[in-house]
Write a protein that holds these residues in place. Structure first.
Motif, short mmCIF file in Angstrom:
data_model
loop_
_atom_site.label_atom_id
_atom_site.label_comp_id
_atom_site.label_asym_id
_atom_site.label_seq_id
_atom_site.Cartn_x
_atom_site.Cartn_y
_atom_site.Cartn_z
N ARG A 265 -25.89 53.05 11.10
CA ARG A 265 -26.28 52.30 9.92
C ARG A 265 -25.98 53.10 8.65
NH1 ARG A 265 -26.00 47.71 12.25
NH2 ARG A 265 -27.73 47.08 13.59
N GLY A 266 -25.23 52.50 7.74
CA GLY A 266 -24.98 53.09 6.43
C GLY A 266 -24.36 54.48 6.48
N LEU A 267 -23.51 54.72 7.46
CA LEU A 267 -22.93 56.06 7.64
C LEU A 267 -21.82 56.32 6.61
CD1 LEU A 267 -22.92 58.61 9.45
CD2 LEU A 267 -21.12 57.51 10.79
N GLU A 268 -21.95 57.46 5.93
CA GLU A 268 -20.92 57.89 4.98
C GLU A 268 -20.62 59.36 5.23
OE1 GLU A 268 -21.92 56.72 0.96
OE2 GLU A 268 -21.68 54.60 1.54
N HIS A 269 -19.38 59.77 4.93
CA HIS A 269 -19.00 61.15 5.22
C HIS A 269 -17.96 61.62 4.23
CE1 HIS A 269 -19.28 64.54 7.99
NE2 HIS A 269 -17.98 64.72 7.82
N TRP A 270 -18.04 62.92 3.90
CA TRP A 270 -17.10 63.55 2.97
C TRP A 270 -16.51 64.81 3.59
CZ3 TRP A 270 -21.61 61.23 1.80
CH2 TRP A 270 -21.65 60.30 0.75
N PHE A 271 -15.30 65.15 3.17
CA PHE A 271 -14.70 66.44 3.49
C PHE A 271 -14.46 67.19 2.19
CE2 PHE A 271 -12.85 64.39 7.47
CZ PHE A 271 -13.80 64.97 8.30
N GLY A 272 -14.53 68.52 2.26
CA GLY A 272 -14.25 69.34 1.08
C GLY A 272 -15.45 69.48 0.17
N GLU A 273 -15.26 70.25 -0.90
CA GLU A 273 -16.33 70.50 -1.86
C GLU A 273 -15.78 70.44 -3.28
OE1 GLU A 273 -18.13 74.22 -0.96
OE2 GLU A 273 -18.92 73.58 0.99
N GLY A 274 -16.68 70.25 -4.24
CA GLY A 274 -16.28 70.26 -5.64
C GLY A 274 -15.25 69.20 -5.96
N GLU A 275 -14.24 69.58 -6.71
CA GLU A 275 -13.20 68.64 -7.12
C GLU A 275 -12.36 68.16 -5.94
OE1 GLU A 275 -10.88 70.21 -10.26
OE2 GLU A 275 -12.54 70.34 -11.69
N ALA A 276 -12.35 68.96 -4.88
CA ALA A 276 -11.57 68.60 -3.69
C ALA A 276 -12.34 67.70 -2.73
CB ALA A 276 -11.11 69.86 -2.96
N LYS A 277 -13.59 67.40 -3.04
CA LYS A 277 -14.42 66.59 -2.15
C LYS A 277 -13.88 65.16 -2.08
CE LYS A 277 -19.29 65.55 -1.21
NZ LYS A 277 -20.67 65.74 -1.70
N LYS A 278 -13.73 64.67 -0.87
CA LYS A 278 -13.15 63.34 -0.67
C LYS A 278 -13.99 62.56 0.34
CE LYS A 278 -9.00 60.90 0.89
NZ LYS A 278 -7.63 61.03 1.46
N GLN A 279 -14.34 61.34 -0.01
CA GLN A 279 -15.10 60.50 0.91
C GLN A 279 -14.15 59.86 1.92
OE1 GLN A 279 -17.82 57.82 -0.97
NE2 GLN A 279 -18.69 57.08 0.96
N VAL A 280 -14.53 59.94 3.22
CA VAL A 280 -13.65 59.42 4.27
C VAL A 280 -14.30 58.29 5.07
CG1 VAL A 280 -12.31 61.53 4.51
CG2 VAL A 280 -14.41 61.27 5.85
N LEU A 281 -15.62 58.14 4.99
CA LEU A 281 -16.31 57.01 5.62
C LEU A 281 -17.21 56.34 4.59
CD1 LEU A 281 -17.44 58.37 9.14
CD2 LEU A 281 -15.43 56.99 8.60
N PHE A 282 -17.23 55.01 4.61
CA PHE A 282 -17.97 54.24 3.61
C PHE A 282 -18.87 53.21 4.30
CE2 PHE A 282 -14.03 55.69 1.80
CZ PHE A 282 -14.31 56.05 0.49
N ASP A 283 -20.19 53.41 4.23
CA ASP A 283 -21.19 52.42 4.64
C ASP A 283 -20.84 51.78 6.00
OD1 ASP A 283 -23.53 50.99 4.31
OD2 ASP A 283 -22.55 49.34 3.26
N VAL A 284 -20.65 52.62 7.01
CA VAL A 284 -20.26 52.13 8.33
C VAL A 284 -21.49 51.67 9.11
CG1 VAL A 284 -19.30 52.81 10.57
CG2 VAL A 284 -18.20 53.57 8.44
N ASP A 285 -21.44 50.44 9.61
CA ASP A 285 -22.47 49.88 10.49
C ASP A 285 -21.80 49.43 11.79
OD1 ASP A 285 -24.38 50.15 8.51
OD2 ASP A 285 -24.34 48.04 7.92
N LEU A 286 -22.39 49.80 12.91
CA LEU A 286 -21.90 49.26 14.19
C LEU A 286 -22.95 49.46 15.27
CD1 LEU A 286 -20.89 51.66 16.38
CD2 LEU A 286 -19.09 51.91 14.70
N VAL A 287 -22.84 48.64 16.32
CA VAL A 287 -23.72 48.72 17.48
C VAL A 287 -22.84 48.63 18.73
CG1 VAL A 287 -25.63 47.67 18.75
CG2 VAL A 287 -25.62 47.63 16.24
#
Length: 232
Positions: free
Chosen positions: A11-33
């Motif tokens: 539910r509502g899973l989000e994930h980022w890689f990197g830090e600071g200016e290099a931080k990039k979001q790779v998962l957005f509001d993932v829901d699954l069962v």
């Protein structure tokens, strides 16, 4: 956890890689069962977030934001000992077979029991031989990886993942190195384990024949789930 309860709820899973200016979001509001005992296929182009999602559900990465309930246990903020307990109930199959070159096929399969302690390895030989036989490797039990083809190595890796009777199998392109017959045998075995033991499988693949066997197909694009056949 009840045998009929969903083995994975996200539910509502989000994930980022990197830090600071290099931080990039790779998962957005993932829901699954995922449903118990079913084969779910995860589709998406390279970079769509499939492997990241799989590794988060498989306790190989820490949940940063959102909720992942695995076999009734919340992974967000979970202590390391809880994650270890969860991992012991999972099986992993990856594209790279990662076999030990100095061990035979049988011995490599035995490595799948190491996390379960000495008691689990007591009857390992008959269990390993049985699995390798089911996967068409009866004549290769005592071969070293150097004497096996790429497809045979991958089937050994499949047997290693299944030897501990996992509740959930995570498979990232597990049939990429296999011919059509071997790939079908592997997926048929996973389907059978679902029916007979309630084993749940989440598989990343682009193999159309495997998709035909799937109970659920989830499609990802740029870090989002854009289609889920269980909702259609």
């Amino acid at each position: 956890m009840s045998r009929t309860a969903a083995p994975i709820v996200v539910r509502g899973l989000e994930h980022w890689f990197g830090e600071g200016e290099a931080k990039k979001q790779v998962l957005f509001d993932v829901d699954l069962v995922l449903q118990p005992g079913k084969l779910t296929v995860l589709l998406g182009a390279s970079g769509s977030g499939k492997t990241t999602l799989l590794t988060l559900m498989g306790c190989l990465r820490r949940v940063q934001q959102g909720s992942v309930t695995l076999l009734g246990m919340e992974l967000a903020g979970a202590a390391e000992d809880v994650l270890v307990q969860c991992r012991r109930r999972l099986g992993f199959i990856f594209q790279a077979h990662n076999l030990h070159d100095s061990l035979t096929a049988m011995q490599n399969v035995r490595m799948g029991l190491e996390v379960h302690g000495p008691a689990a390895t007591a009857q390992w030989e008959s269990a390993a031989a049985h699995l390798l036989d089911l996967l068409g490797l009866r004549e290769r039990l005592n071969y070293l990886p150097g004497n096996l083809s790429g497809g045979q190595k991958q089937r050994v890796a499949v047997a290693r993942a299944l030897i501990g009777n996992p509740d959930i199998v995570f498979a990232d392109e597990p049939t990429a190195a296999l011919d059509k017959e071997s790939a079908l045998n592997v997926v048929t075995l996973l389907k059978r384990l679902g029916t007979e033991r309630g084993t749940t499988t989440l598989m990343v693949t682009h193999d159309s024949k495997i998709m035909d066997l799937a109970d659920q197909i989830i499609t990802m694009d740029e870090g989002r789930i854009v289609q889920d056949s269980s909702l259609s």
